[in-house]
Enzyme design. Structure first.
Site, mmCIF file in Angstrom:
data_model
loop_
_atom_site.group_PDB
_atom_site.id
_atom_site.type_symbol
_atom_site.label_atom_id
_atom_site.label_comp_id
_atom_site.label_asym_id
_atom_site.label_seq_id
_atom_site.Cartn_x
_atom_site.Cartn_y
_atom_site.Cartn_z
ATOM 1 N N CYS B 46 -81.197 -24.946 44.774
ATOM 2 C CA CYS B 46 -81.084 -24.604 43.351
ATOM 3 C C CYS B 46 -82.034 -25.471 42.538
ATOM 4 C CB CYS B 46 -79.653 -24.829 42.853
ATOM 5 S SG CYS B 46 -78.421 -23.852 43.687
ATOM 6 N N ASP B 452 -50.890 -21.029 39.494
ATOM 7 C CA ASP B 452 -50.984 -19.949 38.534
ATOM 8 C C ASP B 452 -51.350 -18.697 39.339
ATOM 9 O OD1 ASP B 452 -51.531 -18.474 36.123
ATOM 10 O OD2 ASP B 452 -53.643 -18.827 36.552
ATOM 11 N N ASP B 627 -56.226 -21.961 36.218
ATOM 12 C CA ASP B 627 -57.600 -21.736 35.767
ATOM 13 C C ASP B 627 -57.705 -21.381 34.296
ATOM 14 O OD1 ASP B 627 -56.483 -19.128 36.014
ATOM 15 O OD2 ASP B 627 -58.521 -18.349 35.937
ATOM 16 N N ASP B 631 -52.999 -22.313 31.200
ATOM 17 C CA ASP B 631 -52.544 -23.286 32.178
ATOM 18 C C ASP B 631 -52.836 -24.714 31.750
ATOM 19 O OD1 ASP B 631 -51.819 -21.275 34.025
ATOM 20 O OD2 ASP B 631 -53.927 -21.036 34.530
#
Lengths: 53, 733
Positions: B46, B452, B627, B631
């Site tokens: 990258c 979650d 996420d 939450d």
């Protein structure tokens, strides 16, 4: 034993040289990105248009 | 290097816009520089990609990506180019760039790290040279070295050691002085005392031509301790970079529409209630308000956890933090800044985190016991030799100093940081970033894992259900139209037909569906069906002239390895819970599918936080994995928290650990590594203790010469570091 009189200064001087080199490298940012530097050797050397000045 | 299943970067539909001007700094030679945080940077490839793309850009003089801090530094000549152009090119590769204020808070930490590294270099140099001379002296004790040569060696040692200690010892002396001024004792006090007393005593010994001097012990001690400090600072530094980059994400600019219709880009702080804000498709809505004009679909998952987008029409209320998916919207600002629902959630996070700040790291707890113990032992030795054994002041003092040197926490100072660095390095290779310095320690004590649902256990992306009573040709026809849209359901449909070609002339009606000639694709209502009979699953309908409409149903699928990870966690004795903001029906179905017995649906953000507080009050040590914005307060309430790397930035901010990729395995991996690292830390502390209990009696009865001290110190440090490195092995099982 008199050899010590110049051997010790030489040893210390060489050590100082190494220390100086390290501090220089640190100052010029060569230790800022240890993760990236390890892989840079694999990159192509010349970008498409060399911008080196 | 990284997990191959790590999420491939994908370009944002429309890169968020920023006002770069406040972040640009002018260089003395007329060039301009800008630092940007890079999101989505996975590996060295990258770095190479970004740098070579920017090297093609005219006017860019230098572009360098720092992989450790995940930041890009751009230098260009103003007039030749603008940073926006460069940023657009990188953004089109799928990386998100955020301007970063370099003069920000993390400078102090970076400076401290450099000071430690310099001190370590000086101490290492001095330790090496003094040790060289000391070995000669020790050899001389056994051979025929005369007192004159020995004293010369000692004086040269002093010449090297004293300035080096004065320089390299500052990171210990300063905090020690500050602690003493505040009438407290910390780990730096016994260290400073031991080093200074050892040097002072050695100077006296040298001046009076005694056979033993402890210069090598003093400087060696500093060197080992500085290694421990530096490693510690480095792992904290990495966590700090991640946190600072995430904070920068919040600085998104807002597009304001003036009453005369002109648009301008302003900072979020300059927006007032009553103004009109333009939100392009793909942008996050920056304010709470009401839609003035435009229709679109909103992704409300960040706030509510619901996986199906909600249509938005003029007059509808919209919340800050939701994402505008399909069409541009003009929003009349209702409330901004502190008054938004988003800010309310942030406040909940802060309150929750204040409760967590009380955690004291294990090393600090050990240090509290350590200093008094060492000082009383040294005092007992001194008084014992002086008063009981009548050994004379100097000999008694020498033995007391030997106790201070030998107990000095080389092994102890390395015990914890060495393990943490090795563990964090191993987790990083698996795509897990540790954001908080004590996260590993806290993870190791966890007994309950709360998940979650949307975006955590599931991917947060709907997938087409295969059994729908349609043929492959129907799917291909629908996918061809869907390929033109950005709506998540349309994207899922297009992705399901591998080689769908986008049809020509598709028109999108935001909030309703797509039209391509006489063919319609969209909601039940859009295709002329009875809108009242809403189904449980998200769906798209395909209406073609002459045939009855076809239904494509979707489901948000769990992460591929969710079931096995949950099974592993349950088998390892963790209590696993599911806590979702989604409808109870959907939450229960997911819980049943993954084998989670304890679940709860329809939770509000405050409800989740309250549930976590209840668990904590019942004595459970909870790890929360989530996420969404909804939450975030719960993440703050948990003893330790994790979030996936594609979570909302606020959730990532609140989390201690961020994991990359489409798999859930990093959660189990982080828990396993933390337990193992905790075992290694305890082993190391035990080794350090065992070493001390062996050498302290020797020092107290006066048997520790500088040679014994040097061997014991090095040996114990090497054993501790070697033990710590064991965690890096067994990467692939």
């Amino acid at each position: 034993m008199s050899a010590l009189l110049y051997l010790i200064p030489i040893a210390v001087l060489l050590g100082l040289l190494g220390l100086g080199a390290f501090l220089w490298a640190l100052k010029t940012g060569q230790f800022d990105d240890l993760d990236g530097a390890a892989s840079r050797i694999l990159f192509d050397d010349d970008p498409p248009e060399s911008k080196d000045s | 290097m990284l997990d191959p299943s790590v999420r491939p970067t994908r370009p944002d539909a429309e890169p968020p816009r920023f006002d770069f001007a406040p972040y640009v700094t002018g260089l003395p030679d007329g060039r301009a520089a800008l630092t940007l945080a890079v999101d989505g940077l996975h590996c060295a490839a990258c770095v190479w990609l970004i740098e070579s793309v920017l090297a093609r850009e005219k006017g860019i003089e230098s572009a360098r990506v720092n992989m450790t801090t995940r930041r890009l530094r751009l230098i260009w000549r103003p007039g030749d180019t603008e940073p926006q152009a460069a940023v657009r090119h990188v953004a089109s590769l799928g990386y998100r760039l955020t301007p970063f204020d370099e003069a920000g808070a993390d400078d102090a930490g970076a400076a401290r790290q450099r000071v430690l590294l310099r001190a370590m270099a000086v101490a290492g140099f001095a330790a090496g040279n003094v040790m060289l001379l000391s070995v000669s002296v020790w050899a001389g004790h056994a051979q025929d070295m005369g007192p004159a040569t020995r004293d010369l060696m000692h004086w040269i040692s002093a010449l090297i050691a004293v300035p080096a200690i004065a320089y390299a010892g500052r990171p210990f002396f300063r905090p020690a002085l500050a602690a003493l001024a505040a009438r407290r004792v910390n780990m730096d006090v016994p260290i400073s005392l031991a080093v200074l007393l050892a040097v002072g005593m050695s100077l006296v010994q040298t001046a009076t031509s005694q056979p033993h001097a402890y210069f090598d012990s003093a400087i060696g001690l500093l060197f080992f301790l500085l290694i421990g400090r530096y490693l510690d600072a480095r792992s904290r530094g990495r966590a700090r970079h991640v946190a600072a980059n995430l904070l920068a994400l919040r600085a998104r600019a807002v597009t304001l529409v003036d009453p005369d219709g002109a648009t301008r880009v302003v900072a979020p702080a300059d927006v007032r209630a009553g103004m009109t804000v333009l939100v392009a498709a793909g942008e996050r809505i920056p304010v709470d308000g009401r839609v003035a004009s435009g229709t679109s679909d909103l992704d409300t998952a960040p706030i509510t956890g619901e996986s199906v987008p909600r249509p938005a029409r003029p007059g509808d209320t919209v919340l800050a933090g939701t994402v505008n998916l399909t069409g541009p919207l003009r929003v009349t600002v209702g409330s901004v800044g502190e008054d938004t629902v988003l800010a309310e959630i942030l406040r909940l996070v802060e309150t929750a985190e204040q409760g967590r700040a009380r955690y004291v790291a294990l090393a600090d707890r050990v240090a509290r016991l350590y200093a008094p113990a060492v000082h009383s032992l040294a005092l007992v030795t001194f008084l014992g030799w002086w008063l009981v054994l009548d050994a004379g002041l100097q000999a008694a003092l020498l033995n007391a100093i030997a106790v201070l040197i030998i107990t000095c926490p080389c092994a102890l100072a390395l015990a914890v940081p060495a393990v943490q660095v090795a563990a964090a390095g191993r987790l990083l290779r698996g795509g897990v970033l540790i954001k908080s310095a004590t996260a590993l320690e806290r993870l190791a004590t966890v007994d309950t894992v709360v998940f979650d649902k949307t975006g955590t256990l599931t991917l947060g992306r709907p997938m087409l259900l295969r059994d729908g009573g349609w043929s492959d040709d129907d799917l291909a026809a629908a996918a061809a139209i869907a390929a033109a849209s950005r709506h998540p359901l349309a994207r899922a449909l297009a992705a399901a037909a591998a080689d769908a070609r986008a049809a020509e002339g598709v028109e999108e009606v935001p909030g309703s569906g797509l039209r391509c000639g006489a063919v319609l694709l969209g909601s039940r209502e859009w295709c002329g069906m009875d809108a009242a009979a809403e189904s449980e699953e998200p769906e798209l309908w395909l209406a073609r002239p002459g045939t009855p409409p076809l239904r494509f149903a979707f489901r948000d699928t769990p992460r591929a390895d969710a079931e096995s990870v949950i099974g592993d966690l349950l088998r390892s004795g963790y209590r696993v819970e599911l806590l979702s903001g989604d409808r109870p029906l959907a939450a229960g179905a997911m819980a049943g599918r993954l084998g989670i017995a304890r679940w709860r649906g329809g939770c509000t953000p405050a409800g989740k936080a309250a549930h976590l507080a209840g668990l904590a009050a019942a004595g459970r040590r909870v790890c929360m994995v989530g996420d969404g914005l909804n939450d975030a307060p719960a993440l703050g309430h948990a003893l330790v928290s994790m979030s996936p790397a594609d979570a909302t930035d606020i959730a990532q901010n609140a989390a201690d650990v961020v994991f990359q990729g489409d798999r859930l395995a990093p959660v189990a991996e982080a828990l396993a590594v933390s337990r193992r690292s905790n075992r290694l830390v305890l082993q190391n502390l035990f080794l350090a203790f065992a070493y001390n209990s062996l050498t302290i009696p020797l020092a107290m009865i006066g048997l520790v010469t500088p040679l014994v001290a040097a061997v014991a110190m090095s040996a114990s440090s090497i054993v501790v570091v070697g033990n710590a490195l064991r965690i890096g092995r067994r990467k692939r099982q």
